[in-house]
Design an enzyme around this catalytic site. Structure first.
Site, short mmCIF file in Angstrom:
data_model
loop_
_atom_site.label_atom_id
_atom_site.label_comp_id
_atom_site.label_asym_id
_atom_site.label_seq_id
_atom_site.Cartn_x
_atom_site.Cartn_y
_atom_site.Cartn_z
N GLY A 1 31.22 -2.31 44.58
CA GLY A 1 31.18 -0.97 44.33
C GLY A 1 31.92 0.03 45.29
O GLY A 1 32.86 -0.59 45.99
N LEU A 2 31.70 1.33 45.48
CA LEU A 2 32.25 1.95 46.45
C LEU A 2 32.35 1.54 47.66
O LEU A 2 33.29 1.31 48.51
CB LEU A 2 31.74 3.39 46.77
CG LEU A 2 32.28 4.31 45.07
CD1 LEU A 2 31.41 5.88 45.26
CD2 LEU A 2 33.48 4.45 45.18
N GLY B 1 31.68 -1.94 48.99
CA GLY B 1 32.01 -3.21 48.95
C GLY B 1 33.46 -3.11 48.73
O GLY B 1 34.24 -3.70 49.53
N ARG C 1 15.38 18.24 42.99
CA ARG C 1 14.96 16.89 42.03
C ARG C 1 13.48 16.65 41.97
O ARG C 1 12.99 16.33 40.92
CB ARG C 1 15.84 15.94 42.19
CG ARG C 1 17.44 16.28 42.00
CD ARG C 1 18.15 14.88 42.36
NE ARG C 1 19.50 15.23 41.76
CZ ARG C 1 20.49 14.22 42.01
NH1 ARG C 1 20.42 13.34 42.75
NH2 ARG C 1 21.62 14.39 41.49
N ARG D 1 17.59 12.08 48.62
CA ARG D 1 19.10 12.13 48.57
C ARG D 1 19.43 13.50 47.77
O ARG D 1 19.14 13.60 46.90
CB ARG D 1 19.67 11.01 48.04
CG ARG D 1 21.26 11.36 48.13
CD ARG D 1 21.98 9.90 47.46
NE ARG D 1 21.86 9.55 46.19
CZ ARG D 1 22.12 10.27 45.14
NH1 ARG D 1 23.06 11.25 45.50
NH2 ARG D 1 21.99 9.86 43.97
#
Lengths: 255, 636
Positions: free
Chosen positions: B43-44, B46, B331, B435
């Site tokens: 992914g981003l 890795g 959220r 987050r």
């Protein structure tokens, strides 16, 4: 939410390995119209596992139409009867009670079947390894706003860059051509200033590997565009052809 | 007690990373090719790490269970990526991004890591643009920004609603270049099943070839895990089907401490459940809350068509409870409020969902404006639900989305096992207890492009790790363990499917370890998870054999690891006797029902050390806030 169920006959391609002959196998399912197509395969597999039978092998991951993992030919059409969606976004409300549905893998010589509905699309990666990039290393790049790009150009580049690499274009083409896939990446970089230094080498390198892998030529049927879940335009193929001719004219490589 | 050393450098917050980069040892260019790295995950984090390490000259293997590195779940991120560029001239700065992130994380993140993240955020944007990522632009040709929750500046860069896709394809293109050059060996369709630890140092991994079924050994001088989060412990989440915890969980069992496992983010605007056989939940961009009003009926079990419910019988509960932020409350607060009204029996038509209604905005602005702003989202909604949100209010419900917790790492991103580094969502590091939107992409790329390339060199030059041959006894042991586990799974031959267990676990996690937790529920949850785990070993049916493609076996291996992780999440939530960010303990709330943090006793990272099945030791990394002072969030 609907309460009624659809009774369907699924004719699913079963093939135990790449060199083994496959055949359609019939399964009867009763499904909710709110389910997605892949959810009915999940359900079918759950019931097969329950009776200790081998489940149907198929691939999917994000189930939001963006990762490009899923890809089934449904009633003869890659990603099924609706346009501009991936298989995972197809829902059962588009089928009728009593329908027979044929489910096959993407078919192309360059996409050998691994098992059942799972195919090997690594040839597309190998085209990317040849030139689907801008040759820069991490670090040492200019400030992002030092490269102004007209909004319209950036938007065209985005349209091409939206390709999810699913391979439906190849599966839809009678020649198994990967021209739409290759043209999307070539166009993205040919349009952008960052892509200029390698513009002509890139197209030559990518086309070379595309040919070596055995993908066919384009004969302008537009089937790829019709089946592309992201609506990548065949105009990119026209651009690819222009880029390739220009590359050949400018090339120092006279082979 | 093991010493938990965060290795945060000395000095002023703004100079720590700069000084550290200077003080770290270097590997000379000619020697880099003598060091090898295994990167698990593409992914981003890795892909960016693998590409950058190969550019520097290290020998890299990248391992992914996908058929292509481009399919990793980073691809599905919609909204954007934050950076402190201040292109909008609205007062943004590295310090402000740092401050917002620490505060947004409700004071449970490490200050030094967050500051470094903010510092390198600008480099990420430069890097991505140079790669040809088509970010949104203004008419003058310069980059455009949008606003996101938890910030008062416009610092989010975006590429339509497909920012994650474009950033991942950028990293994938850099990786492809290195694969083409032979600098990276790409090992696709392989699932990591264990890490090999020799004399306390990570020396390689054992993977299953998902096509042949062969158990393979790969060794290197260091192992980097960038394998994402574990929201699928809930079964239903916005994560992709294959996202799993196996690689980090197996590393945890081999000695890597697990940081803050109970911090999981539940995203408020997802499509609700349609039925028992649903496979996953779909996120609808938070931006919808700009023009949509959220409500439920004020009556219990109101089965009327929403359009027939008169205005005076509607409860716009976010606007009522949080008048200043209203429908744009953060959220965690929005999600919990939705759960409250559903628990009261006031969900939309008696279901687990609430209305998101655009009729007022359509009246005020016209259908065209709404279509222009949200047309593609409305289309997605209609494709999935078959309902037209222009005429019937959307139905939404919160869904597990991101895990702030993950393997504990020090400032160098190294876990408690030397030689084992952890990047991106898989580590615990930068987001604290909550987050902020558009920060996940930032962290993944920061770790991969700009942190690990420095810190791994320091490890190589300082520790001079040896390359262990794959015929070492520890490889044999690990391979036998992996093979025994596979044999065991295949031999149970019980009466229940793997998915049945996963769904049951998901229900327990959602009810007892979900948006609101309490002591009684968590204790019950731990008991239920243990029971389910022992039932799994007695009654699961894993069809087929270990040879060749076997997706049922793949899923079984992931679910058993979730059955262990789920317990640790509950244990962690039980031990954290406070409410902070996404972790809401019902016993610890203010009179108005807001989260009550306990900074005196709980300003620490929980780092759990695995002892044996169902048994852990807790280590605490105390968090000091020298720059951002403790404050209570208020959105009233």
């Amino acid at each position: 939410m609907s309460e009624h169920k659809l009774n369907l006959k699924l004719m699913i391609w079963k093939q135990s390995g790449p060199d083994v002959k496959g055949k359609f196998q019939e399964y009867k399912v009763s499904v909710s119209p709110d389910s997605s197509f892949l959810e009915i395969l999940d359900d079918l597999n759950d019931s097969l596992e329950r009776s200790n039978k081998e489940p149907v092998t198929f691939e999917s991951d994000c189930r939001e139409g963006i990762c490009g993992t899923c890809g089934l030919v449904i009633n003869g059409l890659p990603h099924g009867p609706l346009s501009r969606i991936a298989t995972c976004q197809l829902h059962m409300r588009h089928f009728k009670d009593g329908d027979t549905v044929y489910v096959e893998p993407f078919r192309a010589n360059t996409f050998p079947v691994i098992k059942d509905l799972m195919v090997d699309r690594s040839a597309l990666d190998r085209i990317m390894h040849a030139g689907g990039f801008i040759s820069i290393n991490t670090g040492g790049v200019p400030d992002a706003n030092e490269i102004p790009i007209p909004k319209e150009i950036s938007s065209f580049a985005f349209d091409a860059a939206a390709c999810i690499g699913c391979g439906a274009c190849v599966a839809a083409c009678k020649n198994s051509s990967a021209m739409l896939f290759v043209s999307a990446k070539v166009s993205q970089f040919a349009l952008l200033p960052q892509g200029q230094p390698e513009r002509y080498q890139r197209v030559e390198k990518m086309i070379k590997v595309m040919d070596e892998e055995g993908f066919g030529a384009c004969s302008n049927t537009y089937a790829c565009e019709a089946e592309c879940p992201k609506g990548i335009s065949v105009k990119n193929i026209a651009r690819l052809n222009r880029e390739y001719i220009k590359a050949k004219v400018k090339s120092h490589n006279l082979d | 007690m093991v010493r938990l050393d965060s290795k945060v450098p000395e000095g002023n917050i703004a100079e720590k990373w700069t000084n550290h980069k200077f003080n770290m040892k270097l590997v000379n260019p000619a020697n880099k090719r003598k060091f090898s790295v295994i990167v698990v995950g593409s992914g981003l984090a890795g892909a960016s790490a693998a590409a950058t390490l190969a550019e520097l000259g290290y020998k890299v293997k990248v391992i992914t269970y996908h058929d292509s590195p481009r399919r990793a779940h980073s691809i599905a991120a919609q909204g954007g990526i934050n950076a402190a560029k201040n292109y909008q001239n609205d007062g943004d700065s590295v310090y402000r991004l740092f401050y917002d992130t620490v505060k947004g994380g409700d004071f449970r993140a490490r200050e030094a890591n967050v500051h470094r993240l903010a510092e390198v955020s600008n480099n990420i944007i430069d890097q991505c643009v140079a790669q040809g990522v088509p970010f949104a632009r203004d008419y003058g040709g310069l980059l455009d920004n949008r606003s996101f929750g938890g910030a008062q500046v416009s610092r989010t860069f975006y590429a339509r609603g497909q920012t994650g896709q474009q950033l991942l394809l950028g990293a994938y293109s850099a990786l492809s270049r290195q694969i083409g050059k032979g600098a990276v060996e790409s090992l696709t369709r392989r699932e990591m099943l264990d890490v090999v630890v020799v004399d306390g140092v990570a020396s390689g991994v054992v993977v299953r070839n998902m096509i042949t079924g062969e158990i393979e050994r790969h060794s290197a001088h260091a192992v980097v895990l960038a394998t994402g989060g574990y929201s699928n412990v809930f079964f239903l989440s916005t994560n992709a089907m294959m996202c799993n915890t196996t690689s980090i969980w197996r590393a945890h069992r081999k000695g890597a401490f697990f940081g803050n496992p109970c911090f999981t983010q539940i995203h408020p605007t997802c499509l609700p459940l349609h039925g028992e056989n649903q496979s996953k939940l779909t996120l609808m961009s938070e931006s919808l809350r700009n023009d949509g009003r959220i409500w439920v009926s004020s009556k219990v079990a109101d089965m009327r068509n929403p359009n027939d419910i008169p205005e005076n019988e509607r409860d716009y509960y976010l606007e009522r409870k949080y008048p200043s932020f209203g429908n744009l409350s953060p959220r965690d607060i929005s999600s919990r409020s939705a759960k409250e009204v559903v628990d009261e029996g006031r969900g939309a038509r008696g279901t687990e969902s609430v209305y998101l209604d655009f009729s007022d905005s359509i009246k005020r602005l016209g259908k065209n404006v709404i279509e222009e702003r949200y047309g593609n989202l409305f289309e997605i909604y209609e494709t999935i639900t078959g309902e037209n949100p222009y005429s019937v209010p959307m139905r939404i419900y919160p869904a597990p989305h991101y895990t702030m917790g993950g393997l504990w790492v020090d400032y160098n991103l190294m876990s408690s096992v030397p030689g084992l580094f952890v990047l991106g969502e898989a580590n615990f590091s930068d987001h604290g207890a909550n987050r902020l939107g558009a920060s996940a992409l930032m962290q993944g790329l920061a770790d991969g492009y700009f942190v690990i390339p420095y810190t791994i060199g320091n490890y190589f030059a300082g520790e001079k790790p040896a390359l262990i041959g794959t015929d070492h006894a520890e490889y044999n042991n690990t391979v036998s363990e992996v093979q025994d586990r596979i044999k065991q799974l295949l031999s149970i031959k019980g009466g229940k499917t793997v998915d049945e267990f996963h769904k049951k676990l998901g229900r327990i996690m959602w009810n007892k370890v979900g948006m609101a937790r309490n002591k009684k529920g968590l204790e019950e949850g731990i008991g239920e998870i243990r029971e389910l785990r022992s039932e799994f070993y007695k009654d699961v049916n894993v069809v087929g054999s270990g040879e060749g493609v076997n997706q049922c076996l793949e899923r079984a291996g992931r679910v058993i690891d979730y059955l262990e992780l789920g317990e640790l999440m509950a244990v962690d939530a039980l031990a954290r006797e406070e409410s902070c960010g996404a972790h809401f303990r019902e016993e610890y709330q203010t009179e108005e029902g807001e989260a009550l943090r306990n900074d005196e006793e709980f300003a620490f990272v929980s780092a759990w050390e695995f002892k044996e099945d169902g048994k852990w030791d807790l280590h605490k990394e105390n968090l000091k806030y020298e720059y951002v002072k403790f404050a209570t969030r208020s959105y009233k």
